[in-house]
Design a protein around this motif. Structure first.
Motif, PDB file in Angstrom:
ATOM      1  N   ILE A 133      48.104  44.698  -0.551  1.00  0.00           N
ATOM      2  CA  ILE A 133      46.954  44.068  -1.219  1.00  0.00           C
ATOM      3  C   ILE A 133      47.282  42.620  -1.579  1.00  0.00           C
ATOM      4  O   ILE A 133      46.430  41.730  -1.471  1.00  0.00           O
ATOM      5  N   THR A 134      48.527  42.370  -1.989  1.00  0.00           N
ATOM      6  CA  THR A 134      48.949  40.993  -2.259  1.00  0.00           C
ATOM      7  C   THR A 134      48.819  40.139  -1.005  1.00  0.00           C
ATOM      8  O   THR A 134      48.339  39.003  -1.041  1.00  0.00           O
ATOM      9  N   GLN A 135      49.241  40.686   0.132  1.00  0.00           N
ATOM     10  CA  GLN A 135      49.120  39.953   1.391  1.00  0.00           C
ATOM     11  C   GLN A 135      47.649  39.662   1.708  1.00  0.00           C
ATOM     12  O   GLN A 135      47.301  38.543   2.099  1.00  0.00           O
ATOM     13  N   MET A 136      46.778  40.649   1.520  1.00  0.00           N
ATOM     14  CA  MET A 136      45.354  40.449   1.788  1.00  0.00           C
ATOM     15  C   MET A 136      44.763  39.380   0.867  1.00  0.00           C
ATOM     16  O   MET A 136      44.019  38.497   1.306  1.00  0.00           O
ATOM     17  N   SER A 137      45.108  39.456  -0.418  1.00  0.00           N
ATOM     18  CA  SER A 137      44.580  38.490  -1.389  1.00  0.00           C
ATOM     19  C   SER A 137      45.063  37.085  -1.076  1.00  0.00           C
ATOM     20  O   SER A 137      44.296  36.117  -1.126  1.00  0.00           O
ATOM     21  N   GLN A 138      46.353  36.971  -0.743  1.00  0.00           N
ATOM     22  CA  GLN A 138      46.910  35.653  -0.461  1.00  0.00           C
ATOM     23  C   GLN A 138      46.331  35.081   0.826  1.00  0.00           C
ATOM     24  O   GLN A 138      46.132  33.860   0.940  1.00  0.00           O
ATOM     25  N   THR A 139      46.056  35.948   1.795  1.00  0.00           N
ATOM     26  CA  THR A 139      45.423  35.496   3.030  1.00  0.00           C
ATOM     27  C   THR A 139      44.049  34.913   2.744  1.00  0.00           C
ATOM     28  O   THR A 139      43.678  33.858   3.282  1.00  0.00           O
ATOM     29  N   ALA A 140      43.281  35.573   1.888  1.00  0.00           N
ATOM     30  CA  ALA A 140      41.949  35.080   1.536  1.00  0.00           C
ATOM     31  C   ALA A 140      42.036  33.720   0.852  1.00  0.00           C
ATOM     32  O   ALA A 140      41.262  32.799   1.162  1.00  0.00           O
ATOM     33  N   VAL A 141      42.982  33.574  -0.075  1.00  0.00           N
ATOM     34  CA  VAL A 141      43.161  32.297  -0.772  1.00  0.00           C
ATOM     35  C   VAL A 141      43.592  31.211   0.202  1.00  0.00           C
ATOM     36  O   VAL A 141      43.083  30.078   0.192  1.00  0.00           O
ATOM     37  N   CYS A 142      44.531  31.554   1.067  1.00  0.00           N
ATOM     38  CA  CYS A 142      45.068  30.582   2.022  1.00  0.00           C
ATOM     39  C   CYS A 142      43.973  30.086   2.964  1.00  0.00           C
ATOM     40  O   CYS A 142      43.851  28.886   3.226  1.00  0.00           O
ATOM     41  N   ASN A 143      43.160  31.012   3.468  1.00  0.00           N
ATOM     42  CA  ASN A 143      42.105  30.634   4.402  1.00  0.00           C
ATOM     43  C   ASN A 143      41.041  29.754   3.748  1.00  0.00           C
ATOM     44  O   ASN A 143      40.357  29.000   4.436  1.00  0.00           O
ATOM     45  N   ARG A 144      40.928  29.852   2.445  1.00  0.00           N
ATOM     46  CA  ARG A 144      39.908  29.073   1.736  1.00  0.00           C
ATOM     47  C   ARG A 144      40.429  27.701   1.314  1.00  0.00           C
ATOM     48  O   ARG A 144      39.673  26.731   1.313  1.00  0.00           O
ATOM     49  N   HIS A 145      41.705  27.594   0.956  1.00  0.00           N
ATOM     50  CA  HIS A 145      42.194  26.386   0.296  1.00  0.00           C
ATOM     51  C   HIS A 145      43.197  25.572   1.102  1.00  0.00           C
ATOM     52  O   HIS A 145      43.485  24.431   0.723  1.00  0.00           O
ATOM     53  N   HIS A 146      43.764  26.125   2.162  1.00  0.00           N
ATOM     54  CA  HIS A 146      44.813  25.406   2.876  1.00  0.00           C
ATOM     55  C   HIS A 146      44.377  25.042   4.289  1.00  0.00           C
ATOM     56  O   HIS A 146      43.464  25.638   4.847  1.00  0.00           O
ATOM     57  N   THR A 147      45.048  24.045   4.838  1.00  0.00           N
ATOM     58  CA  THR A 147      44.676  23.534   6.153  1.00  0.00           C
ATOM     59  C   THR A 147      44.998  24.559   7.241  1.00  0.00           C
ATOM     60  O   THR A 147      45.821  25.469   7.050  1.00  0.00           O
ATOM     61  N   VAL A 148      44.363  24.378   8.398  1.00  0.00           N
ATOM     62  CA  VAL A 148      44.656  25.255   9.538  1.00  0.00           C
ATOM     63  C   VAL A 148      46.134  25.148   9.910  1.00  0.00           C
ATOM     64  O   VAL A 148      46.775  26.140  10.281  1.00  0.00           O
ATOM     65  N   GLU A 149      46.682  23.949   9.787  1.00  0.00           N
ATOM     66  CA  GLU A 149      48.103  23.739  10.076  1.00  0.00           C
ATOM     67  C   GLU A 149      48.978  24.619   9.180  1.00  0.00           C
ATOM     68  O   GLU A 149      49.916  25.278   9.651  1.00  0.00           O
TER      69      GLU A 149
END
Length: 267
Positions: A133-149
């Motif tokens: 669940i931590t991985q899923m949550s962090q993936t959602a945050v990453c996809n929203r706030h961090h660059t594609v790179e």
């Protein structure tokens, strides 16, 4: 199981006490997991759970318009099919083989019976679920706030942690589907990482040539996921004498604590 791949190469199976493992072992079936194979579709009833060994499974959420993106990946650190023991026998995600290899499958009712004993297996699976669940949550945050790179760096490092080498056979189109971004964005990001000297890319094939460079460049999301898996699972493996923890050794510019070989537990 003769000379077959040792099921203890899957770190959840390795963490089981001998008593629990001996109950499950006769029912573990070694299976080939081919690139692109779908283990289950969204809404499908779970007949089996899967413990990848050399394969990597991508969990995708599908949209009504046909689009999708990866919500988590599962390799030799875990299992595919947590919804079975979380109160339902179907799942809203699709499980598709991202990297071909082998793994073990177990009939769903057998794992559920072991889970319902409310003993060590239940506690282990719930701790793994928390890490997932931590991985899923962090993936959602990453996809929203961090660059594609940065997302590509995270994805590459998490994939490498589940592999024995540095070579990935994968297309830019598939990576774009994983990240839920346009293919052009992946092309640009991969080009930058290649210019930095972190990766070598040719059509359908990526080789990581400077992992340390990727670790410096990645966002904090990678470190958060690794740290949580280590926190929740490494002590279990250590108690079994099956895991020697590696120290966290690198503090990067992002402030995230990285580890050289926390991949010993798959992540």
């Amino acid at each position: 199981m003769g000379n077959q791949i040792d099921p203890n190469q899957n770190h959840l199976l390795a963490a089981l006490l001998d008593t629990e493992f001996d109950r499950l072992a006769p029912h573990l079936e070694l299976v080939s997991m081919l690139l692109g194979d779908v283990l289950y579709e969204s809404g499908g009833k779970l007949q089996y759970v899967y413990f990848p060994v050399t394969a990597i499974v991508s969990l995708h959420y599908l949209l009504e318009n046909g689009g999708s993106s990866e919500i988590a990946g599962v390799g030799n650190e875990g299992l595919v099919g947590i919804s079975l023991f979380m109160g339902g026998d179907t799942t809203p995600s699709r499980a598709i083989i991202q990297t071909g290899g082998q793994g073990y499958r177990l009939k769903a009712h057998i794992l559920l019976e072991e889970f319902n004993r409310a003993g060590p297996v239940l506690r282990l699976l719930l701790r793994y679920t928390q890490a997932l669940i931590t991985q899923m949550s962090q993936t959602a945050v990453c996809n929203r706030h961090h660059t594609v790179e940065q997302q590509l760096c995270r994805w590459l490092l998490l994939t490498l942690d589940r592999m024995s080498g540095n070579d990935l056979t994968i297309t830019q189109e598939l990576i774009a589907n994983m990240l839920g971004v346009r293919r052009e964005g992946v092309t640009e990001a991969a080009g930058k990482l290649q210019n930095y000297g972190f990766i070598s890319y040719r059509r359908g094939h990526i080789t990581v040539v400077d992992r340390a460079g990727l670790e410096e460049h990645v966002c904090e999301c990678y470190g958060v996921v690794k740290k949580e898996f280590a926190r929740l699972l490494s002590d279990v493996l250590q108690r079994q004498g099956k895991f020697i923890p590696a120290p966290a050794t690198i503090v990067r510019k992002t402030g995230a604590v990285q580890s050289n070989i926390l991949g010993n537990i798959g992540l």
